[in-house]
Design an enzyme around this catalytic site. Structure first.
Site, PDB file in Angstrom:
ATOM      1  N   LYS A 208       4.654   0.805   9.812  1.00 31.60           N
ATOM      2  CA  LYS A 208       4.757   2.032   9.033  1.00 31.60           C
ATOM      3  C   LYS A 208       4.271   3.224   9.846  1.00 31.60           C
ATOM      4  CE  LYS A 208       3.459   0.011   4.781  1.00 31.60           C
ATOM      5  NZ  LYS A 208       2.567   0.110   3.636  1.00 31.60           N
TER       6      LYS A 208
ATOM      7  N   ARG B  23       5.576 -12.832   9.492  1.00 28.07           N
ATOM      8  CA  ARG B  23       6.213 -11.565   9.155  1.00 28.07           C
ATOM      9  C   ARG B  23       7.517 -11.434   9.915  1.00 28.07           C
ATOM     10  NH1 ARG B  23       2.333  -7.800   9.040  1.00 28.07           N
ATOM     11  NH2 ARG B  23       3.711  -6.032   9.174  1.00 28.07           N
TER      12      ARG B  23
ATOM     13  N   GLU C 217       0.869  -1.158   0.000  1.00 25.20           N
ATOM     14  CA  GLU C 217       0.000   0.000   0.000  1.00 25.20           C
ATOM     15  C   GLU C 217       0.916   1.222   0.000  1.00 25.20           C
ATOM     16  OE1 GLU C 217      -2.715   0.224   3.325  1.00 25.20           O
ATOM     17  OE2 GLU C 217      -3.458   2.154   2.602  1.00 25.20           O
TER      18      GLU C 217
HETATM   19  P1  ATP Z   1       0.558  -1.515   7.330  1.00 24.05           P
HETATM   20  O1  ATP Z   1       1.567  -1.379   8.445  1.00 24.05           O
HETATM   21  O2  ATP Z   1       0.142  -0.240   6.688  1.00 24.05           O
HETATM   22  O3  ATP Z   1      -0.524  -2.555   7.518  1.00 24.05           O
HETATM   23  P2  ATP Z   1       2.121  -3.351   5.905  1.00 24.05           P
HETATM   24  O4  ATP Z   1       3.424  -3.211   6.631  1.00 24.05           O
HETATM   25  O5  ATP Z   1       1.305  -4.574   6.008  1.00 24.05           O
HETATM   26  O6  ATP Z   1       1.293  -2.100   6.162  1.00 24.05           O
HETATM   27  P3  ATP Z   1       1.793  -3.315   3.063  1.00 24.05           P
HETATM   28  O7  ATP Z   1       2.139  -2.202   2.176  1.00 24.05           O
HETATM   29  O8  ATP Z   1       0.388  -3.727   3.186  1.00 24.05           O
HETATM   30  O9  ATP Z   1       2.419  -2.966   4.442  1.00 24.05           O
HETATM   31  O10 ATP Z   1       2.707  -4.554   2.776  1.00 24.05           O
HETATM   32  C1  ATP Z   1       3.031  -5.041   1.517  1.00 24.05           C
HETATM   33  C2  ATP Z   1       3.423  -6.472   1.633  1.00 24.05           C
HETATM   34  O11 ATP Z   1       4.532  -6.618   2.498  1.00 24.05           O
HETATM   35  C3  ATP Z   1       2.307  -7.300   2.209  1.00 24.05           C
HETATM   36  O12 ATP Z   1       2.182  -8.478   1.437  1.00 24.05           O
HETATM   37  C4  ATP Z   1       2.746  -7.601   3.593  1.00 24.05           C
HETATM   38  O13 ATP Z   1       2.260  -8.838   4.001  1.00 24.05           O
HETATM   39  C5  ATP Z   1       4.265  -7.608   3.460  1.00 24.05           C
HETATM   40  N1  ATP Z   1       4.876  -7.238   4.724  1.00 24.05           N
HETATM   41  C6  ATP Z   1       4.650  -6.129   5.441  1.00 24.05           C
HETATM   42  N2  ATP Z   1       5.363  -6.140   6.586  1.00 24.05           N
HETATM   43  C7  ATP Z   1       6.059  -7.287   6.595  1.00 24.05           C
HETATM   44  C8  ATP Z   1       6.995  -7.890   7.503  1.00 24.05           C
HETATM   45  N3  ATP Z   1       7.335  -7.308   8.647  1.00 24.05           N
HETATM   46  N4  ATP Z   1       7.516  -9.085   7.177  1.00 24.05           N
HETATM   47  C9  ATP Z   1       7.180  -9.680   6.021  1.00 24.05           C
HETATM   48  N5  ATP Z   1       6.326  -9.180   5.126  1.00 24.05           N
HETATM   49  C10 ATP Z   1       5.762  -7.992   5.398  1.00 24.05           C
END
Ligand code: ATP
Ligand code: MG
Length: 797
Positions: A289, A279, A53
């Site tokens: 974020k 994650r 996003e």
């Molecule tokens: P928010 O904190 O806004 O929910 P997010 O960190 O989930 O956001 P996105 O932009 O939705 O961020 O993430 C993009 C992709 O990265 C998604 O598929 C998410 O699952 C993956 N992702 C985000 N954070 C992690 C993490 N800490 N480890 C592994 N994958 C991640």
């Protein structure tokens, strides 16, 4: 200079391809894909996507997901899309869209023509929503947000149907169209799926599909005032793009039912499979974020690309290479259970990636003047100094001027030296790197008693040669020539937080744990070969760490260096040292400016090993004994008898465990790489502890991978191998009963695979082994597991 090519960003793509060619560790996602491919599912294709996003900069957690998704596509000859999940206009910005693309590219990945935006599918998503309404599977709800929440029920009680749930198709269509046309205010109506208000999975209790949001979108402008919810949009985006495996993080596990429900109702061109993985969390930092944005907005850091941030932009500016991040992603792997990764692992990967590409140079961060009283006033020697140590197969050297006045590191002098001090002290001798041996004769102080100068004599016969009379010089110091050195700002970056889990307690603001010494700025003096260096060039400052010219602030005529990472994990060592042997992981942040333990140059070269044996009858005798009595190879015997400290360590290990071959093997293969950066007698554990560790493996008490985990722990924190094994639950499962129980569970959980295996699909054996190892958390004795699994699979035929 030879460093230019190694710092060349164009090597990234090649690196990525190289990394992809190497065999990869298996994981449960690969197992699923292998199974799908073997069964001919999904057209034999692998299509993944990375769906950020655009509401912030990417961080190292995203990097894990990027490496996973793009890595799978590369390995399976498929493709990976970069898709912006831009369904929430309020928090999204073009700045983020641009930075995300730059970051993915910098990591070495390429989406080809597959750059997509969820907003490009808004019209299709809308059409499908009308279809759900026509099919009686969606309705416009006009309850307030609070009513909707209240009527959802709880995990203990079912929800209540909305009074609007049975609106006619015509009324629903009319209202939905008017929602789109902008006739209503935010929150007046929503579109909901009509599933089941009593579903045990709360996400299936008539989830929201669309809400009204009169907001300007960074791509579609004001064309829309209704926006799809994540759960409705995401699966459709995947389906439209013919994604085969939609990989997301564990918190979406419950959402999978909804993902599948929506795709089952609509004439979508594909039905991707959602797979969840753990994650990444890293200690000593935060990864949300929202929190990162808070740090930027409130000025705790200099921006999203502040070198202390866990963002990709921050890591890049810090001087980390894409390869280091990819290697880190490989090292941590993918799993089904969330856990926090030791940031030391990332730092390890950074050092490993920089070691072969960062030329060694000299810089003095806290200068102390040295005058060589017997060196002629105007004489300047030009020394030919190699950029690389012997174990890095690169060539190249630069001239380094040497004159009467020099600077050394203030830390490298002690008026009252502690034991084992091999650096400078009154009356003591040291070698100056690439140059001569000097002796400190006199200490000059200012009125306040502060040491301002050391007056030394130089032994003019020692340029590149040991003293002729055979006296031993133990320490080697880095230095710069006062007349030629170049001033530079050096930014010593450290961990952003001083505790491992800054956001571990929801009651406490994570910002209270910011490390006040995460940035220390020094006015340093660097050797003249660095004058004019452009930005983003990496070096190792000998005995200090890896540094990079700052890509933003450094100018060829006004150098600014960032410390990428120290030469070894001085942090873990300091924490361990301060907190004592029972160091809790949350020990307080140690002060940075403490004098580090004495450092010695890395282990000796082969010729030096011969030299040492020529000088020491004891080492020479050991060289013979190791080969003849202990049966070691000549190479191992050479390493283990070529340095008194290494040899003493090995002897101590043998006292603890009489298994010379395995001890030698572990020492030479597993420990050796550590010794490049710190001498063996400065490890936080001794030879006996090492011997006991090898004994555990030899005895079969732990499996080899567990042994490596224990070693990593010892390297970082010291400690007792048996205790580490107990604390971490690493004992091998070789008890037949436990293993058979695990196998029985695995077979019961996968009846289809069992049938197919017994029907001839023998390639599934690997799948079963993987499941069994997973079920025993990798602790099963593989041989026994294989034998028992074969038996169990053969039964019941
Ligand atoms: P928010 O904190 O806004 O929910 P997010 O960190 O989930 O956001 P996105 O932009 O939705 O961020 O993430 C993009 C992709 O990265 C998604 O598929 C998410 O699952 C993956 N992702 C985000 N954070 C992690 C993490 N800490 N480890 C592994 N994958 C991640
Ligand atoms: Mg998200």
């Amino acid at each position: 200079m030879s460093s230019t090519s190694s710092n060349d960003p164009s090597s990234v793509a090649r690196d990525a391809a190289g990394a992809a060619a190497a065999p990869r560790r298996s994981n449960f996602i690969r197992d699923i894909i292998d199974r799908d491919l073997a069964a001919g599912k999904r057209g034999g294709q692998v299509v993944t996507r990375f769906p950020p996003e655009p509401n912030g900069y990417l961080h190292i957690g995203h990097a894990k997901s990027i490496c996973l998704n793009f890595g799978l596509a590369l390995d399976y000859g498929g493709r990976c899309h970069l898709r912006f999940d831009d369904t929430n206009p309020e928090k999204e910005e073009v700045e983020y869209v641009d930075s995300i693309q730059a970051d993915v590219r910098w990591l070495g990945f390429d989406w080809g023509e597959h750059l997509h935006f969820a907003s490009d599918y808004f019209e299709q998503m809308y059409a499908w929503a009308e279809q759900l309404i026509r099919d009686g599977k969606a309705y416009v709800d006009s309850q307030s947000r609070e009513q909707i929440r209240e009527n959802r029920g709880s995990i203990y009680e079912p929800g209540k149907d909305s009074p609007y749930r049975d609106r006619s198709v015509d009324e629903n269509l009319d209202l939905f169209r008017r929602m789109r046309a902008g006739e209503f205010a935010d929150g007046e109506h929503v579109l909901r799926a009509r599933i089941d208000m009593a579903a045990p999975n709360m996400l299936l209790r008539d989830p929201l599909l669309y809400r009204i949001k009169h907001a300007h979108h960074h791509r579609t402008g004001d064309a829309w005032c209704i926006y799809p919810m994540y759960d409705y949009a995401h699966c459709l985006e995947d389906a439209i793009e013919h994604v085969t495996h939609s990989i997301c993080t564990l918190e979406f596990e419950e959402n999978r039912a909804l993902y599948d429900w929506i795709l089952d109702q609509l004439p979508v061109p594909a039905h991707p499979q959602q797979i969840e993985f753990a994650r990444l969390s890293l200690d000593y930092t935060v990864m949300s974020k929202r929190k990162l944005l808070e740090l930027v907005r409130d000025g705790h850091v200099a921006g999203w690309d502040d070198p202390r941030m866990p963002t990709i932009a921050g890591l890049r500016r810090r001087g980390v290479t894409p390869k280091a991040i990819r290697d880190f992603a490989d090292m941590i792997g993918v799993a089904k259970a969330n856990s926090t990764v030791d940031i030391g692992k990332l730092e390890f990967c950074i050092r490993e990636a920089l070691n072969p590409i960062a030329p060694r140079v000299m810089a003095v961060l806290d200068p102390l003047k040295v005058t060589l009283t017997n060196w002629p006033e105007d004489r300047v020697d030009t020394l030919d100094a190699a950029y690389w140590p012997h174990d890095v197969p690169n060539e190249g050297a630069r001239p380094v001027p040497f004159g009467r006045t020099l600077y050394i590191e203030r830390d490298d002098f002690a008026e009252v030296p502690p034991k084992k001090w091999h650096r400078l002290a009154p009356g003591a001798e040291v070698r100056l790197r690439h140059a001569y041996v000097i002796r400190c004769d006199e200490v000059v102080r200012d009125a306040a008693g502060q040491v301002t100068e050391l007056r030394c004599t130089v032994d003019l016969d020692t340029r590149g040669a040991d003293p002729a009379d055979g006296r031993k010089i133990k320490g080697t110091l880095h230095w710069v020539s006062a007349a030629h050195a170049v001033p530079a700002e050096v930014r010593l970056y450290d961990r952003l937080f001083s505790v491992p889990k800054p956001d571990g307690d929801p009651e406490v603001d994570f910002k209270t744990h910011l490390n006040p010494e995460s940035l220390v700025v020094r006015q340093a003096l660097v050797e003249p070969s660095l004058a004019g260096t452009p930005g983003d060039q990496r070096f190792q400052f000998e005995r200090q760490g890896y540094f990079v010219t700052d890509a933003v602030d450094s100018r060829p005529d006004r150098l600014v260096f960032n410390r990428v990472v120290g030469l070894r994990d001085s942090w873990a060592k300091l924490v361990a040292a301060e907190a004592g042997p029972q160091a809790a992981p949350s020990a307080p942040a140690p002060r940075r400016d403490k004098p580090a333990a004495p450092k010695e140059p890395a282990g000796p070269r082969t010729s030096e090993r011969d030299q040492r044996r020529a000088e020491s009858p004891e080492l020479a005798a050991r060289f013979e004994r190791y080969q003849r009595e202990l049966g070691l190879t000549r190479e191992d015997a050479d390493v283990l008898s070529g340095d008194p400290a290494v040899s003493a360590f090995f002897e101590a290990a043998l006292l603890a465990h009489d298994g010379p071959k395995t001890v030698a093997n572990w020492l030479v293969n597993e420990l050796q790489r550590e010794l490049k950066e710190r001498p063996i007698d400065q490890l936080p554990f001794d030879g006996r502890a090492f011997g006991r560790l090898v004994a555990l493996v030899d005895r079969g008490a732990i499996a080899t991978p567990a042994g490596k985990e224990v070693l990593a722990h010892l390297l970082a924190h010291g400690g007792d191998p048996e205790a580490i094994v107990r604390e971490r639950g690493l004992e091998k499962v070789d008890d037949r009963g436990a293993l058979e129980a695990a196998i029985a569970t695995v077979l019961a959980d996968n009846p289809d695979e069992v049938t197919r295996y017994r029907g001839g699909s023998k390639q599934l054996f690997g799948f079963f082994m993987g499941q069994v190892m997973q079920a025993t958390r990798g602790k099963a004795d593989p041989k026994l597991a294989k034998q028992l699994l074969t038996e169990h699979l053969a039964q019941g035929r």
